[in-house]
Design a protein around this motif. Structure first.
Motif, PDB file in Angstrom:
ATOM      1  N   ARG A 299       0.845  -1.201   0.000  1.00 47.27           N
ATOM      2  CA  ARG A 299       0.000   0.000   0.000  1.00 47.27           C
ATOM      3  C   ARG A 299       0.880   1.250   0.000  1.00 47.27           C
ATOM      4  NH1 ARG A 299      -5.052  -1.743   0.319  1.00 47.27           N
ATOM      5  NH2 ARG A 299      -5.535  -3.612   1.552  1.00 47.27           N
ATOM      6  N   TRP A 300       0.721   2.057  -1.029  1.00 47.32           N
ATOM      7  CA  TRP A 300       1.416   3.326  -1.139  1.00 47.32           C
ATOM      8  C   TRP A 300       0.526   4.389  -0.510  1.00 47.32           C
ATOM      9  CZ3 TRP A 300       6.190   4.020  -3.784  1.00 47.32           C
ATOM     10  CH2 TRP A 300       6.694   2.864  -4.395  1.00 47.32           C
ATOM     11  N   ARG A 301       0.858   4.777   0.717  1.00 46.18           N
ATOM     12  CA  ARG A 301       0.008   5.725   1.450  1.00 46.18           C
ATOM     13  C   ARG A 301       0.439   7.170   1.243  1.00 46.18           C
ATOM     14  NH1 ARG A 301      -3.199   2.914   5.408  1.00 46.18           N
ATOM     15  NH2 ARG A 301      -3.370   4.816   6.684  1.00 46.18           N
ATOM     16  N   GLY A 302       1.585   7.356   0.590  1.00 44.95           N
ATOM     17  CA  GLY A 302       2.017   8.707   0.261  1.00 44.95           C
ATOM     18  C   GLY A 302       2.407   9.514   1.487  1.00 44.95           C
TER      19      GLY A 302
ATOM     20  N   TYR B 172       2.082  11.409  10.850  1.00 42.66           N
ATOM     21  CA  TYR B 172       2.532  10.243  11.601  1.00 42.66           C
ATOM     22  C   TYR B 172       1.410   9.663  12.453  1.00 42.66           C
ATOM     23  CZ  TYR B 172       5.138   6.979  14.340  1.00 42.66           C
ATOM     24  OH  TYR B 172       5.553   5.809  14.917  1.00 42.66           O
ATOM     25  N   GLN B 173       0.660  10.513  13.142  1.00 42.05           N
ATOM     26  CA  GLN B 173      -0.380  10.016  14.037  1.00 42.05           C
ATOM     27  C   GLN B 173      -1.416   9.200  13.277  1.00 42.05           C
ATOM     28  OE1 GLN B 173      -0.309  10.690  17.601  1.00 42.05           O
ATOM     29  NE2 GLN B 173      -1.655   8.908  17.481  1.00 42.05           N
ATOM     30  N   ALA B 174      -1.720   9.617  12.050  1.00 44.02           N
ATOM     31  CA  ALA B 174      -2.696   8.875  11.247  1.00 44.02           C
ATOM     32  C   ALA B 174      -2.176   7.475  10.929  1.00 44.02           C
ATOM     33  CB  ALA B 174      -3.010   9.635   9.966  1.00 44.02           C
ATOM     34  N   SER B 175      -0.895   7.371  10.563  1.00 45.02           N
ATOM     35  CA  SER B 175      -0.310   6.059  10.277  1.00 45.02           C
ATOM     36  C   SER B 175      -0.259   5.195  11.531  1.00 45.02           C
ATOM     37  CB  SER B 175       1.115   6.228   9.724  1.00 45.02           C
ATOM     38  OG  SER B 175       1.121   6.867   8.482  1.00 45.02           O
TER      39      SER B 175
ATOM     40  N   VAL C 151       5.280   4.995   3.263  1.00 43.77           N
ATOM     41  CA  VAL C 151       4.786   6.287   3.752  1.00 43.77           C
ATOM     42  C   VAL C 151       5.941   7.288   3.762  1.00 43.77           C
ATOM     43  CG1 VAL C 151       3.532   7.447   5.630  1.00 43.77           C
ATOM     44  CG2 VAL C 151       3.256   4.985   5.295  1.00 43.77           C
ATOM     45  N   GLU C 152       5.598   8.552   3.574  1.00 46.73           N
ATOM     46  CA  GLU C 152       6.508   9.670   3.797  1.00 46.73           C
ATOM     47  C   GLU C 152       5.816  10.609   4.779  1.00 46.73           C
ATOM     48  OE1 GLU C 152       9.188  12.681   1.061  1.00 46.73           O
ATOM     49  OE2 GLU C 152       7.178  12.175   0.393  1.00 46.73           O
ATOM     50  N   HIS C 153       6.481  10.931   5.882  1.00 46.42           N
ATOM     51  CA  HIS C 153       5.839  11.719   6.929  1.00 46.42           C
ATOM     52  C   HIS C 153       6.281  13.181   6.894  1.00 46.42           C
ATOM     53  CE1 HIS C 153       3.964   8.317   8.820  1.00 46.42           C
ATOM     54  NE2 HIS C 153       5.117   7.725   9.106  1.00 46.42           N
TER      55      HIS C 153
ATOM     56  N   GLY D  40      11.453  13.170   2.336  1.00 47.47           N
ATOM     57  CA  GLY D  40      12.664  12.620   1.746  1.00 47.47           C
ATOM     58  C   GLY D  40      13.141  11.343   2.398  1.00 47.47           C
ATOM     59  N   GLN D  41      12.354  10.808   3.303  1.00 50.32           N
ATOM     60  CA  GLN D  41      12.689   9.545   3.984  1.00 50.32           C
ATOM     61  C   GLN D  41      11.617   8.506   3.646  1.00 50.32           C
ATOM     62  OE1 GLN D  41      11.711   8.942   8.262  1.00 50.32           O
ATOM     63  NE2 GLN D  41      13.941   8.873   8.559  1.00 50.32           N
ATOM     64  N   VAL D  42      12.037   7.342   3.196  1.00 47.04           N
ATOM     65  CA  VAL D  42      11.106   6.238   2.949  1.00 47.04           C
ATOM     66  C   VAL D  42      10.863   5.508   4.265  1.00 47.04           C
ATOM     67  CG1 VAL D  42      10.795   4.007   1.825  1.00 47.04           C
ATOM     68  CG2 VAL D  42      11.798   5.905   0.550  1.00 47.04           C
ATOM     69  N   VAL D  43       9.592   5.357   4.624  1.00 47.81           N
ATOM     70  CA  VAL D  43       9.213   4.571   5.794  1.00 47.81           C
ATOM     71  C   VAL D  43       8.382   3.387   5.312  1.00 47.81           C
ATOM     72  CG1 VAL D  43       8.087   4.558   8.039  1.00 47.81           C
ATOM     73  CG2 VAL D  43       9.201   6.652   7.232  1.00 47.81           C
ATOM     74  N   ALA D  44       8.810   2.180   5.676  1.00 44.80           N
ATOM     75  CA  ALA D  44       8.071   0.967   5.329  1.00 44.80           C
ATOM     76  C   ALA D  44       7.573   0.323   6.610  1.00 44.80           C
ATOM     77  CB  ALA D  44       8.958  -0.001   4.554  1.00 44.80           C
ATOM     78  N   TYR D  45       6.255   0.222   6.745  1.00 43.24           N
ATOM     79  CA  TYR D  45       5.651  -0.429   7.902  1.00 43.24           C
ATOM     80  C   TYR D  45       5.298  -1.862   7.530  1.00 43.24           C
ATOM     81  CZ  TYR D  45       5.330   4.212   9.960  1.00 43.24           C
ATOM     82  OH  TYR D  45       5.637   5.456  10.478  1.00 43.24           O
ATOM     83  N   LEU D  46       5.729  -2.809   8.368  1.00 47.42           N
ATOM     84  CA  LEU D  46       5.518  -4.226   8.081  1.00 47.42           C
ATOM     85  C   LEU D  46       4.455  -4.777   9.022  1.00 47.42           C
ATOM     86  CD1 LEU D  46       8.764  -3.563   7.572  1.00 47.42           C
ATOM     87  CD2 LEU D  46       8.721  -5.970   6.915  1.00 47.42           C
TER      88      LEU D  46
END
Length: 291
Positions: free
Chosen positions: A32-35, A39-42, A64-66, A105-111
């Motif tokens: 899922r690309w959440r764009g 942060y709180q929403a994620s 995600v990008e925050h 500019g930071q890639v965040v991947a939630y597993l």
């Protein structure tokens, strides 16, 4: 990391899961690309997803990008925030570890994974994630390494080019929460960021730790490209772990079918291993430190 790896238990060739494929393999996690998302929403969405999932819920990876935010682990020390009035919000969360920064500019991947279903221990998952980051960096001709006792990925000794000036600096951070055998939170990889907010904290609790991004190390690429590469490496490593686990379990089952005495010595019940797969021990729930 809170669990000790154990020998692969006997398992059925087909996992009882909505994500199973023929031959006992898992479908890749839903990507899922959440764009760009607050942060709180994620954070709220991860907890809700994990609380509501059941044995049939497919695993997911969120990219995600925050907007700028500091996050402090559940046992984190507030004194690691060095500038109280930085203008960047601080969010107390439930992963392990200390304080870190997320920003553009930071890639965040939630597993969001069912570790019990995947026969995956927490320590194994941390190693798998770190390897995916190392492989992602390698795709852009950058070197990365682990450090014992400090989860994350760092610029190694012997790095060349622009990286040589940043040996020991951190480029990727990870932190996990395990709830009822399922993971959430994940890993961040710095692509091309304003790094100055890291100066307002002791990153992951380490005073003076330099934090860098891929652009500083000489890689000119896009957030989207790195996110896709990282997701592909995470998926490949998860698949490889399951294939290895399945292969080991089938080997045990085959041995049990031909030599019950050897199976008994190994603690395997041939009556269950060769037919139903038995019931494996459950991984310990816990929290892997963020770094």
């Amino acid at each position: 990391m809170c669990a000790t790896p154990v020998s692969a238990p006997p398992i059925s060739p087909s996992p009882s899961s909505g994500s199973a494929l023929p031959g006992g393999r898992f479908a890749p996690p839903i990507l899922r690309w959440r764009g760009n998302e607050a942060y709180q929403a994620s954070f709220d969405a991860m907890r809700e997803f994990t609380a509501q999932r059941d044995a049939q819920t497919p695993d997911e990876i969120w990219l995600v990008e925050h907007p700028p935010v500091f996050t402090l682990g559940q046992a984190g020390k507030p004194e690691h925030l060095l500038i109280a009035n930085s203008g960047i919000p601080l969010v107390q969360i439930d992963r392990g570890g200390q304080i870190t920064y997320h920003g553009p500019g930071q890639v965040v991947a939630y597993l969001l994974l069912d570790l019990r279903r995947r026969k995956l221990m927490v320590r194994e998952l941390v190693t798998l994630i770190e390897q995916a980051v190392i492989e992602t960096l390698a795709a852009y001709n950058l070197a990365g390494e682990r450090k014992a006792g400090a989860p994350g990925i760092y610029v190694p000794e012997g790095a060349t080019g622009p990286s040589a000036a940043h040996v020991g600096a951190k480029v990727g951070a990870l932190g996990l929460k395990i709830s009822h055998g399922c993971s959430y939170h994940g890993v961040s990889l710095n692509v091309s960021m304003d790094l100055s907010p890291f100066l307002a904290i002791n990153p992951c609790g380490y005073a003076g730790l330099e934090t860098v991004d891929m652009a500083t190390l000489g890689a000119q690429t896009s957030w989207q490209d790195v996110a896709a590469t990282l997701a592909a490496r995470l998926e490949a490593n998860l698949a490889a772990h399951w294939d290895s686990t399945l292969s080991a379990a089938l080997s045990v089952a085959e041995a049990a079918a031909t030599d019950p005495c050897a199976a008994s010595a190994a603690g395997v019940n041939p009556a269950t291993s060769a037919t139903t797969g038995g019931q494996p021990p459950q991984p310990q729930a816990g929290v892997a430190p963020a770094a």
